[in-house]
Design an enzyme around this catalytic site. Structure first.
Site, PDB file in Angstrom:
ATOM      1  N   TYR A  59       4.823   7.943   7.788  1.00 52.00           N
ATOM      2  CA  TYR A  59       3.912   6.618   7.904  1.00 52.00           C
ATOM      3  C   TYR A  59       2.764   7.751   8.544  1.00 52.00           C
ATOM      4  O   TYR A  59       2.525   8.066   9.962  1.00 52.00           O
ATOM      5  CB  TYR A  59       3.989   6.199   8.253  1.00 52.00           C
ATOM      6  CG  TYR A  59       4.824   4.656   8.013  1.00 52.00           C
ATOM      7  CD1 TYR A  59       5.268   5.053   6.482  1.00 52.00           C
ATOM      8  CD2 TYR A  59       5.149   4.160   8.632  1.00 52.00           C
ATOM      9  CE1 TYR A  59       6.042   3.909   6.239  1.00 52.00           C
ATOM     10  CE2 TYR A  59       6.184   2.514   8.089  1.00 52.00           C
ATOM     11  CZ  TYR A  59       6.012   2.809   6.064  1.00 52.00           C
ATOM     12  OH  TYR A  59       6.912   1.392   5.766  1.00 52.00           O
ATOM     13  N   PHE A 210       6.154  -5.445   2.500  1.00 47.25           N
ATOM     14  CA  PHE A 210       4.708  -6.091   1.666  1.00 47.25           C
ATOM     15  C   PHE A 210       4.818  -8.033   1.992  1.00 47.25           C
ATOM     16  O   PHE A 210       4.915  -8.219   0.998  1.00 47.25           O
ATOM     17  CB  PHE A 210       4.698  -5.767   0.537  1.00 47.25           C
ATOM     18  CG  PHE A 210       4.219  -4.571   0.343  1.00 47.25           C
ATOM     19  CD1 PHE A 210       3.430  -3.141   1.003  1.00 47.25           C
ATOM     20  CD2 PHE A 210       4.686  -3.733  -0.771  1.00 47.25           C
ATOM     21  CE1 PHE A 210       2.714  -2.279   0.710  1.00 47.25           C
ATOM     22  CE2 PHE A 210       3.849  -2.170  -1.301  1.00 47.25           C
ATOM     23  CZ  PHE A 210       3.523  -1.261  -0.232  1.00 47.25           C
ATOM     24  N   PRO A 211       5.308  -8.472   2.855  1.00 49.31           N
ATOM     25  CA  PRO A 211       4.964  -9.543   3.127  1.00 49.31           C
ATOM     26  C   PRO A 211       3.860 -10.202   3.333  1.00 49.31           C
ATOM     27  O   PRO A 211       4.244 -11.421   3.005  1.00 49.31           O
ATOM     28  CB  PRO A 211       5.567 -10.102   4.714  1.00 49.31           C
ATOM     29  CG  PRO A 211       5.226  -8.635   5.758  1.00 49.31           C
ATOM     30  CD  PRO A 211       5.541  -7.199   4.550  1.00 49.31           C
ATOM     31  N   LEU A 212       2.821  -9.561   2.679  1.00 45.55           N
ATOM     32  CA  LEU A 212       1.836 -10.316   2.701  1.00 45.55           C
ATOM     33  C   LEU A 212       1.190  -9.693   0.775  1.00 45.55           C
ATOM     34  O   LEU A 212       0.428  -9.841   0.684  1.00 45.55           O
ATOM     35  CB  LEU A 212       0.460 -10.534   3.597  1.00 45.55           C
ATOM     36  CG  LEU A 212       0.793 -11.326   4.713  1.00 45.55           C
ATOM     37  CD1 LEU A 212      -0.265 -10.252   6.229  1.00 45.55           C
ATOM     38  CD2 LEU A 212       1.138 -12.788   4.473  1.00 45.55           C
ATOM     39  N   GLY A 213       2.187  -8.836   0.643  1.00 45.60           N
ATOM     40  CA  GLY A 213       1.874  -8.537  -0.973  1.00 45.60           C
ATOM     41  C   GLY A 213       0.956  -7.437  -0.887  1.00 45.60           C
ATOM     42  O   GLY A 213       1.033  -7.339  -1.661  1.00 45.60           O
ATOM     43  N   GLY A 214       1.281  -6.857   0.192  1.00 46.36           N
ATOM     44  CA  GLY A 214      -0.351  -5.488   0.019  1.00 46.36           C
ATOM     45  C   GLY A 214      -0.947  -6.140  -0.100  1.00 46.36           C
ATOM     46  O   GLY A 214      -2.292  -5.212  -0.972  1.00 46.36           O
ATOM     47  N   THR A 217      -0.716 -11.009  -1.640  1.00 47.93           N
ATOM     48  CA  THR A 217       0.078 -12.021  -2.581  1.00 47.93           C
ATOM     49  C   THR A 217      -0.642 -13.323  -3.131  1.00 47.93           C
ATOM     50  O   THR A 217       0.944 -14.156  -3.091  1.00 47.93           O
ATOM     51  CB  THR A 217       0.258 -13.049  -0.520  1.00 47.93           C
ATOM     52  OG1 THR A 217      -0.175 -11.971   0.492  1.00 47.93           O
ATOM     53  CG2 THR A 217       0.704 -13.830   0.147  1.00 47.93           C
TER      54      THR A 217
END
Length: 282
Positions: A59, A210-214, A217
């Site tokens: 990263y 990606f819990p918010l869809g990157g 979402t």
């Protein structure tokens, strides 16, 4: 819904943590962020009770000038005893893009994470397989065995796997204990529900990346908008609350380079979704 999870049977952490991917730059190919902004976000995260940070030695900004692990070490070391730092190994990044490393590549990658984070032992290391798509049918045994050997040496506390299917999970668990699985999963992408179910049955953490869809979402989804309006919340907060409501083994690690956005994400901890909400999000 419990707000805590016992990782690997010995480390209890908040189910809403922080992902460090966006600290060095806002997105793939974007300009490097101001390092002090990243340090400010990390300081604020710990102030707000974050005790689970997800990172990786790869990263970094495109020019390599800003690196997430360096920011974490500079800001938070010496680390609080309660803080769990998770990292991942496997991919190798070069001019031609990412490629999958071999079992022999894992020791240098683990050692690079130890050095860049300033640690003698890593709390949680995921073996990431494939690139974006789950490599169905591909064995991870040789690579996971190599990582398990590093755990036996004491360089790693707990092992995880990432970007996998239920077959990969069974293969890995036959080699060594798996504490966590990290897959692409969010409101608009529920393809890996079988993996979540397997984790729930075994008490293994399921940690969507990606819990918010990157950033994708499905924020215009009518059900999501309806529930957000009902709670006076943002659609992103509801998306996080939905993940936490889905299963007691589900954790979320939303990432950001903004302190204000960090506070907004962490406020999702206080949102309790009702059966009506969950039906609207189904």
């Amino acid at each position: 819904m419990t707000d805590r999870f016992r990782l690997g049977g010995d480390r209890t952490i908040d189910r809403l943590g922080f992902g460090a991917m966006r600290l060095p730059q806002s997105g793939p190919g974007g300009p490097a962020r101001d390092p002090e902004s990243g340090r400010a976000v990390l300081r604020r995260a710990v102030e707000l009770g974050v005790d689970h940070i997800d990172t990786a030695d790869f990263y970094r900004s495109q020019d390599g000038s800003v690196r997430a692990n360096a920011l974490i070490r500079e800001t938070l070391s010496p680390y609080q005893d309660a803080l769990v730092i998770a990292t991942k190994v496997g991919p190798i990044f070069g001019p031609g893009g990412p490629r999958q490393g071999t079992a022999a590549d894992l020791r240098p990658q683990v050692e690079a994470n130890l050095e860049s984070l300033g640690l003698d032992r890593l709390d949680l290391v995921y073996l990431r397989v494939g690139t974006m798509e789950v490599p169905h049918g591909e064995s991870l045994a040789e690579r996971f065995e190599a990582l398990a050997a590093l755990r036996e040496e004491g360089l790693i506390r707990h092992l995880g796997i990432s970007n996998v299917d239920a077959g990969h999970l069974a293969e890995a668990r036959a080699i060594a204990p798996v504490a966590a699985v990290q897959n692409n999963f969010h409101l608009a992408n529920r393809a890996e529900t079988a993996v979540l179910d397997a984790c729930a049955q075994a008490g293994i953490a399921f940690v969507p990346f990606f819990p918010l869809g990157g950033g994708r979402t499905g924020i215009d989804d009518p059900g999501l908008v309806k529930v957000a309006e009902r709670h006076g919340a943002t659609v992103q907060q509801i998306a996080l609350a939905w993940l936490l409501a889905l299963s007691p083994v589900a954790l979320a690690i939303p990432g950001t380079g903004s302190a204000a956005h960090l506070e907004e994400n962490l406020a999702a901890r206080s949102i309790a979704l009702t059966e009506e909400d969950l039906a609207d999000l189904a």
